[in-house]
Design a protein around this motif. Structure first.
Motif: not given
Length: 360
Positions: A107, A109-110, A118, A293, A295-298
């Motif tokens: 993933a 992430h910001r 990660r 990977h 996806t969390p940033l939308r």
């Protein structure tokens, strides 16, 4: 085990195939601190998993990454998949690209000052991330009624290894692109084949190869960015007439039927209830970008893609996407095309890093 030292870098590239390698070349030349994470245990990217007889659509001089010409095959033909793997291996070694493998990125992430990446072996922090994971790991098979009831074998282009397993079978090949035509040409030498497409396929003229297609894509991109119309390949055709395709054409096997409407336990059926029994269905229906990977940033829109300006994500400027197709640069999913897009991306990244540096 991969080397996991130096977890803070200016630029982190996710993916060690042709796109990641091209970006690495320009980052190295710009003197930027970077690392490439690759989930493969050896160089070569997606080419390591292509079927053995696959050949590129262009001669080696038009199938090369920046700075290093691909050697011509000994037989004088178009480069093979294995030759491309050898070329990428030599390329990464020649330019001493800082590759860490095998590392799977889970993933992105910001985070303060950049992006947090990660992985299965720990976290990385980068001011800029280049996602260059390609599409090969996401083969696409469309849904048709009855697809789960077929008693025979179904496989995708990504899992094709050669014609031998189909000997003596009745095989339906689905798809109107280059992969479908190439697999049809091979499988039809050992099996009874039926080719089905959503629209009638058309071969490109024999003198058109990947270099010509890249030139057309470039002119189209330049025209569209200046507000002009350009048809690109337009009505020229869909399929590059490489030698195996020409041979299949001479045998008369490049004949496509309309797309079937449903799948039965023993074959396929058309809207008029015409049935065709078969042993195997081969889906040559393309791939989707490997973006899980991120996806969390939308960032993805309803079409599954991430809006970009060039390679830079509109809603997250610290992320660049490279090599996924025309939406991340004209012909950027090809060896010949990704170099120019990588150069432009690194030019923009260099400016971003200079802007983010605190004054002395």
């Amino acid at each position: 085990m991969p080397d996991t030292q130096g977890r803070e870098v200016d630029v982190l590239i996710i993916g060690g195939g042709q796109a990641g390698s091209a970006a690495g070349f320009y980052l190295r030349r710009a003197g930027i601190d970077f690392t490439i994470l690759d989930d493969q245990d050896q160089p070569g990217g997606a080419w390591r998993h292509a079927w053995p007889s696959l050949r590129l659509f262009s001669p080696s001089q038009y199938s090369s990454l920046p700075g290093r010409m691909m050697p011509a095959p000994a037989d004088g033909g178009y480069p093979t998949a294995s030759g491309t793997v050898a070329y990428l291996t030599d390329y990464q070694r020649r330019y001493d690209l800082p590759m860490v493998r095998p590392v799977h990125v889970d993933a992105v992430h910001r985070a303060d000052g950049g992006l947090l990446v990660r992985t299965g072996t720990g976290d990385w922090h980068a001011k800029i991330v280049i996602s260059a994971t390609g599409t090969w790991s996401r083969p696409y098979i469309p849904y048709y009624p009855g697809i789960g009831e077929f008693a025979g074998r179904q496989l995708h282009t990504a899992h094709y290894t050669g014609p031998e397993p189909f000997t003596g079978q009745r095989v339906v090949i689905v798809g109107g692109g280059n992969s479908a035509a190439q697999l049809l040409a091979e499988i039809s030498t050992v099996a009874e084949t039926t080719w089905v497409t959503s629209r009638p396929p058309k071969l490109l003229p024999d003198d058109i190869d990947g270099k010509a297609l890249f030139d057309l894509a470039t002119r189209r991109y330049q025209a569209l960015t200046s507000g002009q119309e350009h048809a690109g390949v337009g009505g020229l055709g869909d399929i590059v007439a490489v030698p195996p395709i020409r041979e299949a054409r001479e045998r008369g096997v490049l004949k496509a039927e309309p797309m079937f409407a449903r799948i039965t336990p023993v074959g396929v059926a058309w809207p008029d209830d015409t049935h065709l029994a078969c042993d195997t269905i081969v889906w040559c229906t393309g791939f989707r970008p490997d973006l899980g990977h991120l996806t969390p940033l939308r960032l993805r829109t309803r079409d599954g893609l991430i809006p970009t300006q060039g390679t830079r994500a509109v809603a997250e400027p610290r992320l660049h996407l490279l090599g996924y197709g025309d939406w991340t640069g004209p012909a950027s999913a090809t060896l010949i095309g990704v170099g120019r897009t990588a150069r432009d991306a690194v030019t923009q990244i260099t400016a971003q890093l200079q802007t983010s540096q605190p004054p002395r």
